[in-house]
Write an enzyme that holds these catalytic residues in place. Structure first.
Site, mmCIF file in Angstrom:
data_model
loop_
_atom_site.group_PDB
_atom_site.id
_atom_site.type_symbol
_atom_site.label_atom_id
_atom_site.label_comp_id
_atom_site.label_asym_id
_atom_site.label_seq_id
_atom_site.Cartn_x
_atom_site.Cartn_y
_atom_site.Cartn_z
ATOM 1 N N MET A 36 62.379 30.845 9.941
ATOM 2 C CA MET A 36 61.741 30.169 11.130
ATOM 3 C C MET A 36 62.977 30.045 12.233
ATOM 4 O O MET A 36 64.089 29.604 11.973
ATOM 5 C CB MET A 36 61.265 28.886 11.393
ATOM 6 C CG MET A 36 60.208 28.650 10.191
ATOM 7 S SD MET A 36 59.383 26.977 10.090
ATOM 8 C CE MET A 36 60.544 26.524 8.890
ATOM 9 N N CYS A 121 57.634 39.013 12.057
ATOM 10 C CA CYS A 121 57.782 38.143 13.549
ATOM 11 C C CYS A 121 56.812 38.907 14.559
ATOM 12 O O CYS A 121 57.016 40.228 14.861
ATOM 13 C CB CYS A 121 59.260 38.329 14.144
ATOM 14 S SG CYS A 121 59.292 37.455 15.755
ATOM 15 N N ASN A 223 51.916 33.405 1.912
ATOM 16 C CA ASN A 223 52.315 32.608 3.160
ATOM 17 C C ASN A 223 50.959 32.624 4.134
ATOM 18 O O ASN A 223 50.397 33.389 4.109
ATOM 19 C CB ASN A 223 53.372 33.259 3.889
ATOM 20 C CG ASN A 223 53.841 32.540 4.933
ATOM 21 O OD1 ASN A 223 54.116 33.219 5.920
ATOM 22 N ND2 ASN A 223 53.820 31.099 5.219
ATOM 23 N N GLY A 224 50.619 31.131 4.319
ATOM 24 C CA GLY A 224 49.592 31.063 5.244
ATOM 25 C C GLY A 224 48.472 29.951 4.855
ATOM 26 O O GLY A 224 48.215 29.917 3.422
ATOM 27 N N ASN A 225 48.150 29.142 5.659
ATOM 28 C CA ASN A 225 46.943 28.109 5.128
ATOM 29 C C ASN A 225 47.476 27.008 4.315
ATOM 30 O O ASN A 225 46.636 26.468 3.586
ATOM 31 C CB ASN A 225 45.979 28.752 4.629
ATOM 32 C CG ASN A 225 45.218 29.900 5.479
ATOM 33 O OD1 ASN A 225 45.342 30.011 6.485
ATOM 34 N ND2 ASN A 225 44.197 30.457 4.977
ATOM 35 N N ALA A 247 55.476 27.705 6.716
ATOM 36 C CA ALA A 247 56.284 27.465 7.875
ATOM 37 C C ALA A 247 56.298 26.063 8.779
ATOM 38 O O ALA A 247 56.828 25.100 8.359
ATOM 39 C CB ALA A 247 56.369 28.636 8.827
#
Length: 423
Positions: A36, A121, A223-225, A247
């Site tokens: 990040m 990104c 990655n996600g949720n 993240a």
């Protein structure tokens, strides 16, 4: 810049660990701090490891600047980065030039376990600089970037990608990245346009489709949720991923990685006063890391996000703090006032009731929401089109239903209120 020596490239390939070998060597991590921008710096990585993270990525670093600017390196890298307290570690770069990428990676190859290429990104700065997800259509360039590192670095190269609307195109994209030499593949289940208020829901079904159709030996991260610790195991089981990366979930609540502590609210929803104090002490101990102190104010705002609307005096003070503030000023004007307020809350006779965490009904996406007191770290529900809180999930589902149908006709899995922070 000169071409890398052939003998050096051959030696690197001979000694380099492959994906599964590397994954085993670093302990088969399952809970990963995402790369990040200006957020996953040294002090934050140390804190996150204390709360359950088993692998961490650096912030996204600009390869050309890292290779050519001493000041940029000093601002973003220190002798403590990649030290024994900071492993296993993956260093991430954004780049569009193989030579600069290799030059930058060579500077850190002895202080990390792998080097990652940022292909995810979605921010305007990435579009302007021509890197991250804005390379998604340039497969030859991406292949060259990854393959250059694969052939010339001592350590393995990995990559983090976003998906396309089309499942088959996403699969072919992932295959190309692996063919170029990437030893780990992280898939963020959102398309490039999903950012800010358009973040929406990560598509677990597309991630699962990639996992199911890539070689079994591929080391695969999803990655996600991720809102709560149980989402990590749910994601791994549903997708078949080796690990899960978080993240924004990690930024607002470091306890999100404490998967073995789901009945201990002090571990999974830690008090903001205790996290602020612990993190502040880590930053002070990492004074060689300029990036850690630079990022501190931003981290304070995120940790204290549910707390500050109730104590606007502290919010106002925090807003005025700057890089010139001394450690004593930070402690006296921010850290101690937060501690004082929370201590007073816990002196109330009915605190046992007020401090309860309630679990809602199971949702269509497979998980349940929590109602968490504002003095504890918790997920952030980012507004979507002016809608806040849990209701934004339904708005996300509605928005998806009226948008054009995904080419692969893959349903959305799981609901989320977070975006991938700059990476």
């Amino acid at each position: 810049m000169t071409e890398p020596a052939l003998s050096s490239a051959n030696n690197a390939l001979m000694q380099k660990l492959t994906g599964r070998q590397l994954f085993d060597k670093i302990g088969r991590p399952t809970r990963i701090v995402a790369p990040m921008v200006d957020q996953s710096e040294l002090a934050w990585r140390i804190l996150s490891r204390r709360y359950g993270a088993t692998l961490a990525y650096t912030p996204m670093l600009h390869a050309k600047l890292f290779a050519t600017s001493k000041k940029y390196r000093e601002d973003n890298w220190s002798s403590l980065d990649g030290s024994s307290v900071d492993r296993p570690l993956v260093v991430q770069f954004c780049a569009n030039d193989p030579e600069y990428l290799l030059a930058a990676a060579k500077l850190v190859e002895d202080k990390c376990d792998a080097v990652d290429l940022n292909l995810g990104c979605p921010q305007g700065i990435a579009k302007k600089g021509h890197y991250g997800s804005f390379l998604m259509e340039e497969w030859d360039l991406i292949h060259n970037l990854i393959n250059t590192l694969h052939k010339n670095l001592k350590v393995p190269v990995t990559a983090k990608i976003r998906i396309f609307d089309d499942c088959e195109k996403s699969l072919n994209y992932a295959k190309m990245v692996l063919d170029a030499g990437a030893q780990f593949l992280t898939v963020h289940g959102r398309v490039r346009e999903q950012k800010g208020q358009k973040t929406g829901l990560a598509n677990w079904e597309t991630i699962k489709y990639l996992r199911d159709n890539l070689p079994k030996e591929t080391v695969f991260f999803a990655n996600g949720n991720i809102l709560y610790p149980e989402d990590i195991s749910r994601c791994m089981e549903h997708i078949g991923a080796d690990a899960v990366m978080s993240a924004e979930g990690n930024l607002y609540n470091p306890g999100v990685f404490n998967v073995g502590q789901t009945k201990n609210k002090e571990k999974i929803f830690p008090r903001v006063d205790k996290i602020i104090r612990e993190y502040f002490q880590i930053v002070k101990e990492c004074q060689e890391s300029k990036a850690s102190k630079t990022a501190m104010k931003s981290h304070f705002f995120k940790i204290l996000r549910p707390f500050l609307p109730h104590h606007t005096d502290i919010r106002s003070t925090l807003a005025t703090m700057n890089a010139k503030a001394t450690w004593e000023e930070w402690e006296e004007q921010v850290v101690k006032p937060v501690e004082k307020v929370v201590q007073e809350i816990f002196e109330q006779p009915d605190i046992a009731i007020k401090d309860e965490i309630t679990i809602g009904e199971k949702q269509s996406w497979g998980g349940s929401y929590r109602t968490v007191p504002y003095w504890r770290c918790q997920p952030y529900f980012r507004p979507v089109n002016g809608i806040t809180g849990d209701k934004r999930v339904m708005q996300g589902l509605i928005d998806e239903s009226v948008n054009k149908k995904r080419k692969a006709d893959v349903p959305l899995e799981s609901a989320d209120k977070k975006k991938d922070v700059k990476a």
